[in-house]
Scaffold this motif. Structure first.
Motif, PDB file in Angstrom:
ATOM      1  N   ILE A  40       0.818  -1.219   0.000  1.00  0.00           N
ATOM      2  CA  ILE A  40       0.000   0.000   0.000  1.00  0.00           C
ATOM      3  C   ILE A  40       0.851   1.268   0.000  1.00  0.00           C
ATOM      4  O   ILE A  40       0.361   2.354   0.296  1.00  0.00           O
ATOM      5  CB  ILE A  40      -0.996   0.011   1.177  1.00  0.00           C
ATOM      6  CG1 ILE A  40      -0.283  -0.071   2.515  1.00  0.00           C
ATOM      7  CG2 ILE A  40      -2.018  -1.098   1.024  1.00  0.00           C
ATOM      8  CD1 ILE A  40      -1.172   0.157   3.698  1.00  0.00           C
ATOM      9  N   GLY A  41       2.115   1.126  -0.318  1.00  0.00           N
ATOM     10  CA  GLY A  41       2.947   2.309  -0.522  1.00  0.00           C
ATOM     11  C   GLY A  41       3.676   2.822   0.702  1.00  0.00           C
ATOM     12  O   GLY A  41       4.270   3.891   0.666  1.00  0.00           O
ATOM     13  N   GLY A 112       2.345  10.799  -1.913  1.00  0.00           N
ATOM     14  CA  GLY A 112       2.336   9.744  -0.905  1.00  0.00           C
ATOM     15  C   GLY A 112       2.384  10.306   0.499  1.00  0.00           C
ATOM     16  O   GLY A 112       1.671   9.848   1.398  1.00  0.00           O
ATOM     17  N   LEU A 113       3.215  11.327   0.703  1.00  0.00           N
ATOM     18  CA  LEU A 113       3.300  11.954   2.025  1.00  0.00           C
ATOM     19  C   LEU A 113       1.995  12.656   2.389  1.00  0.00           C
ATOM     20  O   LEU A 113       1.492  12.523   3.507  1.00  0.00           O
ATOM     21  CB  LEU A 113       4.467  12.940   2.069  1.00  0.00           C
ATOM     22  CG  LEU A 113       5.859  12.335   1.979  1.00  0.00           C
ATOM     23  CD1 LEU A 113       6.918  13.429   1.867  1.00  0.00           C
ATOM     24  CD2 LEU A 113       6.141  11.445   3.183  1.00  0.00           C
ATOM     25  N   GLY A 127      -2.392   8.743  -2.775  1.00  0.00           N
ATOM     26  CA  GLY A 127      -1.630   9.983  -2.894  1.00  0.00           C
ATOM     27  C   GLY A 127      -0.433   9.836  -3.823  1.00  0.00           C
ATOM     28  O   GLY A 127      -0.152  10.722  -4.635  1.00  0.00           O
ATOM     29  N   ALA A 128       0.275   8.726  -3.704  1.00  0.00           N
ATOM     30  CA  ALA A 128       1.449   8.506  -4.561  1.00  0.00           C
ATOM     31  C   ALA A 128       1.037   8.420  -6.029  1.00  0.00           C
ATOM     32  O   ALA A 128       1.648   9.049  -6.903  1.00  0.00           O
ATOM     33  CB  ALA A 128       2.187   7.245  -4.141  1.00  0.00           C
ATOM     34  N   PHE A 129       0.000   7.655  -6.308  1.00  0.00           N
ATOM     35  CA  PHE A 129      -0.459   7.531  -7.692  1.00  0.00           C
ATOM     36  C   PHE A 129      -1.018   8.858  -8.198  1.00  0.00           C
ATOM     37  O   PHE A 129      -0.708   9.302  -9.299  1.00  0.00           O
ATOM     38  CB  PHE A 129      -1.512   6.432  -7.826  1.00  0.00           C
ATOM     39  CG  PHE A 129      -0.961   5.033  -7.710  1.00  0.00           C
ATOM     40  CD1 PHE A 129       0.371   4.753  -7.972  1.00  0.00           C
ATOM     41  CD2 PHE A 129      -1.773   3.992  -7.335  1.00  0.00           C
ATOM     42  CE1 PHE A 129       0.876   3.470  -7.873  1.00  0.00           C
ATOM     43  CE2 PHE A 129      -1.285   2.696  -7.238  1.00  0.00           C
ATOM     44  CZ  PHE A 129       0.037   2.436  -7.506  1.00  0.00           C
ATOM     45  N   GLY A 130      -1.869   9.477  -7.392  1.00  0.00           N
ATOM     46  CA  GLY A 130      -2.463  10.751  -7.793  1.00  0.00           C
ATOM     47  C   GLY A 130      -1.436  11.851  -7.953  1.00  0.00           C
ATOM     48  O   GLY A 130      -1.490  12.640  -8.903  1.00  0.00           O
TER      49      GLY A 130
END
Length: 185
Positions: A40-41, A112-113, A127-130
């Motif tokens: 999940i990142g 991601g953060l 968040g990381a993908f977006g």
């Protein structure tokens, strides 16, 4: 209680064996949880490595030695590199600008953060993908003014990020299997 050959044997493992069994099972639980965190990142591969180092230290580096720790660290770095470079590779595949390639990597980290801060666990992945998609799309559109190309770049970055996540998770699983095979039983 009699001693020597007449001594009665107790059934089951000794207290030392039970303690080792409990520690090994706890470690396996941590390793499996860390694999899910990677999926999940979140930094699950780092947790796997730190758990291995801690176990190695506890076992005085007999079953988990420095050679194995160096191998695990190399796998960890490979996973991080693949994850970091995936977005840039996806942007490059669509012949995006250099700025969009950099934005894909940085947007993935920043997203991601932010996602983690807003919605822990699943927010990290979203968040990381977006972040990678929006950053690469936005910069490519700013540089070229071509909306269609910018969407293609963003989609390619998204696909590459997903592939990078799969590779990093596969590395996590390889680390876990390797560690379980080296536990003292």
């Amino acid at each position: 209680m009699p001693s020597g050959p007449c001594r009665m044997k107790t059934a089951g493992p000794s207290n030392m064996d039970v303690g080792l069994l409990i520690i090994n099972l706890l470690l396996i639980g941590v390793l499996l949880l860390a694999s899910l965190l990677t999926l999940i990142g979140l930094p699950g591969n780092w947790l796997i490595f730190l758990a291995a180092a801690g176990y190695g230290y506890w076992q005085q580096f007999t079953s988990i030695n420095t050679s194995l720790l160096l191998l695990l660290f190399g796998l960890l770095l490979l996973g991080e590199l693949v994850e970091f470079a995936a977005g840039a590779w996806g942007a490059k595949k669509e012949k995006a600008s250099l700025a969009a390639m950099a934005a894909a990597s940085l947007g993935g980290v920043a997203g991601g953060l932010l996602g983690t801060a807003l919605l822990p666990v699943i927010g990290s992945l979203l968040g990381a993908f977006g972040g990678a998609f929006l950053a690469s799309y936005g910069i490519e559109y700013w540089v070229t003014g071509n909306r269609e190309k910018s969407v293609r770049v963003g989609k390619s970055v998204l696909a590459a990020q997903a592939a990078g996540m799969v590779v990093k998770t596969a590395i996590a699983i390889a680390m876990v299997v390797t560690l379980i095979g080296h536990l003292s039983w």
